[in-house]
Structures are given as C-alpha cells and as structure tokens.
Design a protein around this motif. Structure first.
Motif, mmCIF file in Angstrom:
data_model
loop_
_atom_site.group_PDB
_atom_site.id
_atom_site.type_symbol
_atom_site.label_atom_id
_atom_site.label_comp_id
_atom_site.label_asym_id
_atom_site.label_seq_id
_atom_site.Cartn_x
_atom_site.Cartn_y
_atom_site.Cartn_z
ATOM 1 N N LYS A 86 0.831 -1.214 0.000
ATOM 2 C CA LYS A 86 0.000 0.000 0.000
ATOM 3 C C LYS A 86 0.862 1.258 0.000
ATOM 4 C CE LYS A 86 -4.059 -1.826 2.379
ATOM 5 N NZ LYS A 86 -4.822 -1.768 3.632
ATOM 6 N N ALA A 87 1.953 1.246 0.770
ATOM 7 C CA ALA A 87 2.858 2.389 0.803
ATOM 8 C C ALA A 87 3.503 2.593 -0.568
ATOM 9 C CB ALA A 87 3.936 2.185 1.877
ATOM 10 N N TYR A 88 3.850 1.517 -1.225
ATOM 11 C CA TYR A 88 4.430 1.605 -2.568
ATOM 12 C C TYR A 88 3.440 2.266 -3.526
ATOM 13 C CZ TYR A 88 6.367 0.174 -7.069
ATOM 14 O OH TYR A 88 6.859 0.174 -8.342
ATOM 15 N N GLU A 91 3.105 6.025 -2.796
ATOM 16 C CA GLU A 91 4.278 6.770 -3.252
ATOM 17 C C GLU A 91 4.292 6.911 -4.769
ATOM 18 O OE1 GLU A 91 9.059 6.041 -3.323
ATOM 19 O OE2 GLU A 91 7.967 5.526 -1.492
ATOM 20 N N HIS A 92 3.928 5.882 -5.457
ATOM 21 C CA HIS A 92 3.978 5.911 -6.917
ATOM 22 C C HIS A 92 2.766 6.610 -7.543
ATOM 23 C CE1 HIS A 92 7.263 3.213 -6.115
ATOM 24 N NE2 HIS A 92 7.691 3.465 -7.347
ATOM 25 N N ARG A 93 1.679 6.690 -6.837
ATOM 26 C CA ARG A 93 0.529 7.469 -7.334
ATOM 27 C C ARG A 93 0.873 8.942 -7.355
ATOM 28 N NH1 ARG A 93 -4.613 4.501 -4.660
ATOM 29 N NH2 ARG A 93 -4.973 3.049 -6.369
ATOM 30 N N ARG A 94 1.579 9.397 -6.321
ATOM 31 C CA ARG A 94 1.987 10.797 -6.223
ATOM 32 C C ARG A 94 2.929 11.168 -7.360
ATOM 33 N NH1 ARG A 94 4.170 10.559 -0.580
ATOM 34 N NH2 ARG A 94 2.693 9.005 0.029
ATOM 35 N N ALA A 95 3.784 10.234 -7.738
ATOM 36 C CA ALA A 95 4.776 10.497 -8.782
ATOM 37 C C ALA A 95 4.147 10.545 -10.172
ATOM 38 C CB ALA A 95 5.865 9.424 -8.746
#
Length: 96
Positions: A86-88, A91-95
């Motif tokens: 979930k943390a991954y 983080e990657h949605r923001r990018a």
C-alpha cells in the motif's frame, strides 16, 4: 452433538481415522464450543461477523527471500506485507 440430533447419517471418520468432508447437516448437528468446553471457550478469541470483505483472496508467487523476510518477522506478517505494498502504491501514485 446438540440435543436436536441424536445420530449422524454416516461416521465422521473412516477405519483409518481420516475425517470425511463435513456436510451442512453435520455442521448443524455440532454443539457450540461454549456448551461443550466452556473453559476453552473463555480463552478462544472471537471475531465479530465481517460486514463486507475488506481483502481479496488471491494466489501470488513471491521470491522466497521476500516471503522468508516477512514470515521471520512473526505473526501478522501478511498484514505487514500488505502495508508495504500500500505504501508503494501511495508513493507511486503521487509520482504519476
């Protein structure tokens, strides 16, 4: 067995001691744990009924070192693995 059923249609085990697949009728005939073993029932944790599934059961193949790392972390390892994923995603949605 509870008071409603006095016999089972067929034995629950074969001559070798293997338990057969239980039917709905078999399950309905069992007594609640609290009636049969009240002292054990006091210490067995109980969960409330789940309102809606929050997780999806899947089959996934992971590297043995990944599985070993999380399993070695003790009870709740699958939840921790889920949290890392979930943390991954976060983080990657923001990018994106």
């Amino acid at each position: 067995m509870n008071g409603n059923t006095t016999h089972v249609e067929k034995p629950l085990t074969d001559e070798g001691g293997e338990v057969r697949e239980l039917t709905a009728a078999d399950m309905a005939a069992f007594s609640p744990l609290a009636d049969v073993l009240p002292e054990l029932a006091k210490i067995v944790p109980r969960r409330g009924k789940q309102k809606a599934p929050t997780k999806e059961r899947i089959t996934i193949r992971l590297s043995s070192d990944v599985v070993e790392y999380f399993r070695d972390s003790g009870e709740g390892w699958q939840t921790r693995l889920d949290e890392v994923l979930k943390a991954y995603i976060a983080e990657h949605r923001r990018a994106a």
